[in-house]
Write a protein that holds these residues in place. Sequence first.
Motif, mmCIF file in Angstrom:
data_model
loop_
_atom_site.group_PDB
_atom_site.id
_atom_site.type_symbol
_atom_site.label_atom_id
_atom_site.label_comp_id
_atom_site.label_asym_id
_atom_site.label_seq_id
_atom_site.Cartn_x
_atom_site.Cartn_y
_atom_site.Cartn_z
ATOM 1 N N PRO A 1 -5.642 2.415 -3.416
ATOM 2 C CA PRO A 1 -5.727 1.463 -2.307
ATOM 3 C C PRO A 1 -6.451 0.158 -2.665
ATOM 4 N N THR B 1 0.822 -1.211 0.000
ATOM 5 C CA THR B 1 0.000 0.000 0.000
ATOM 6 C C THR B 1 0.856 1.261 0.000
ATOM 7 N N ASN C 1 -4.694 -3.435 -2.346
ATOM 8 C CA ASN C 1 -5.257 -4.519 -1.546
ATOM 9 C C ASN C 1 -5.421 -5.781 -2.385
#
Length: 162
Positions: free
Chosen positions: A91, A84, A95
């Motif tokens: 984001p 990240t 992820n």
Amino acid sequence: EISYTLIGTVLLVYGLANIVGNVLAGRLLSMNAARCVTLIPFVLVAVYASLFLLGGWLIPVVAIIFVLGILAGIASNNMQYIITDAAPEAPDFANGLFLASANLGTTVGTAVCGLFITFLNTRYSVFGALLFLMAGIVFIFLRNRSSNPLKSSQILSHLLKS
């Protein structure tokens, strides 16, 4: 021979230790992320070496598995932090990349450690983990070097002092 009940209990302890590691990771990463990310692989090397040396005795193995559970929680958070941090503007992508890399690592790691088990024996599966740790250490130093002009030896020296 170890009973199934004991195996289940040790796996429960590992899982609970992983939760402890997740909590510790948050604190460690907020205190000094670079130090946490850099030092955990070295701690893992020491713990895996201990597992290899003490793997024949039940009590030390249970203690080592507890420590591995904590370190697994910290290492997982470290990996997510690294990914990240590399893509703060995306984001969701980061992820997804974290989940894909964790699954790929589990698959490849299982296959490689399985080869050690097949050709040597179960005790030597630790060598597969050590190979991946060495690769991880190299990549962490490359990452640190690209984001910090200090030499690798200076980075480690600086992290140990701060």
